[in-house]
Design an enzyme around this catalytic site. Structure first.
Site, PDB file in Angstrom:
ATOM      1  N   ILE A 190       0.631  -1.016   0.657  1.00 29.91           N
ATOM      2  CA  ILE A 190       0.086  -0.051  -0.078  1.00 29.91           C
ATOM      3  C   ILE A 190       1.377   1.319  -0.086  1.00 29.91           C
ATOM      4  CG2 ILE A 190      -2.356   1.026   1.221  1.00 29.91           C
ATOM      5  CD1 ILE A 190      -2.733  -1.166   1.876  1.00 29.91           C
ATOM      6  N   HIS A 191       0.863   1.343  -1.343  1.00 25.13           N
ATOM      7  CA  HIS A 191       1.787   3.361  -1.604  1.00 25.13           C
ATOM      8  C   HIS A 191       1.177   4.122  -1.851  1.00 25.13           C
ATOM      9  CE1 HIS A 191       3.375   2.760  -5.195  1.00 25.13           C
ATOM     10  NE2 HIS A 191       3.060   1.684  -4.524  1.00 25.13           N
ATOM     11  N   GLY A 192       1.174   5.674  -2.660  1.00 27.42           N
ATOM     12  CA  GLY A 192       0.644   6.595  -2.948  1.00 27.42           C
ATOM     13  C   GLY A 192      -0.438   5.877  -4.259  1.00 27.42           C
TER      14      GLY A 192
END
Lengths: 135, 157
Positions: free
Chosen positions: B14-16
């Site tokens: 999970i990231h930008g």
């Protein structure tokens, strides 16, 4: 499409959009302006107005500035009366990456007023105490 | 069976790009992270959970539990499945999870891996896994963000 203008001190405006594009991919219909040391403020002001004009359409323009009370802010604020007559315009200070992302991602679906309200909400909610969230 | 709207290999999980672009375009309201290692580390699982917007529910499970969860009845959720490694996807498929599309979004360079396409690097073993997935009729493609061009992985293997 709603036009987006980011006006800041220095290269922040250019770089925050570059950072946003790293996350959501290349964007169009936006402009950035940075006030540099030694810039002529009248020239800067006319650049800001020209850029707003160039982005203007019936969907309107959303302007982000960095610092409430700073020169980019003042430039927009003092011209608001004049701008309001001809352009559908909203302005938000305290620009941060989450609100730029949200503006890019939602400008096709929301009208200018709703986009502004959404960005205000996201901008405030995105400032959080990470340790408090984790422990 | 749960409605899987995206299955993505991304070593950052999970990231930008995931919480903004991908969750918007897929309308996902749930993220299922499938990783035995992360699932056994409560702190890392918590870090992943707080990284997602509050409108998205995050579950972190090992492969076995993930298979059970995905086979449950569809209650209208739109589930994004995130894994670090392609062999996790192969395990899901081998265990009967019907994955037809696999998005390769982040496989960074590290020892044993060579660049396959731009920033996407794979080991020889991982290449084999992709080939097996394609044999299982999974359409595997590289696409970092939704606006980027989708690159079919097959011709690079």
């Amino acid at each position: 499409m709603i036009g987006i203008l980011v006006v800041t001190h220095g290269d922040f405006s250019k770089e925050i959009v570059k950072s946003a594009e790293l996350i959501v991919g290349p964007q169009d219909n936006y402009k950035v302006l940075g006030l540099k040391h030694g810039d002529n403020i009248e020239k800067f002001e006319s650049n800001v107005l020209d850029q707003i004009e160039s982005l203007s359409s019936k969907e309107g323009v959303l302007v982000f500035v960095d610092l409430y009370g700073g020169s980019p802010f003042n430039t927009i604020a003092k011209n608001l009366n004049k701008l309001n007559d001809s352009i559908n315009l909203e302005c938000i200070s305290g620009v941060n990456l989450p609100i730029v992302l949200e503006a890019f991602l939602n400008r096709d679906e929301l009208n200018l007023s709703d986009l502004k309200n959404h960005c205000l909400k996201i901008g405030k909610e995105s400032i959080r105490d990470i340790k408090q969230d984790l422990y | 069976m749960k409605n899987i709207v995206l299955t993505r290999v991304d070593d950052r999980l999970i990231h930008g790009q995931v919480i903004t672009a991908w969750s918007k375009i897929t309308s996902a309201n749930r993220i299922l992270v499938v990783d035995d290692e992360v699932a056994s580390d409560p702190f890392m699982a918590k870090v992943l959970k707080i990284a997602a917007p509050s409108t998205v529910k995050v579950d972190v499970h090992g492969i076995e539990e993930a298979v059970n969860l995905l086979k449950k009845e569809d209650e209208g959720d739109k589930v994004m499945v995130l894994v670090k490694y392609p062999d996790t996807v192969l395990s899901l498929v081998d265990n009967g999870v019907p994955i037809k599309e696999l998005n390769v979004g982040g496989m960074g360079a590290k020892p044993g891996r060579k660049s396959l396409y731009k920033n996407i690097s794979v080991s020889e073993d991982e290449k084999l896994v992709f080939k097996k997935l394609i044999e299982h009729n999974v359409n595997v493609s590289i696409q970092i963000v939704p606006d980027a061009k989708k690159i079919e992985i097959q011709k690079y293997l």
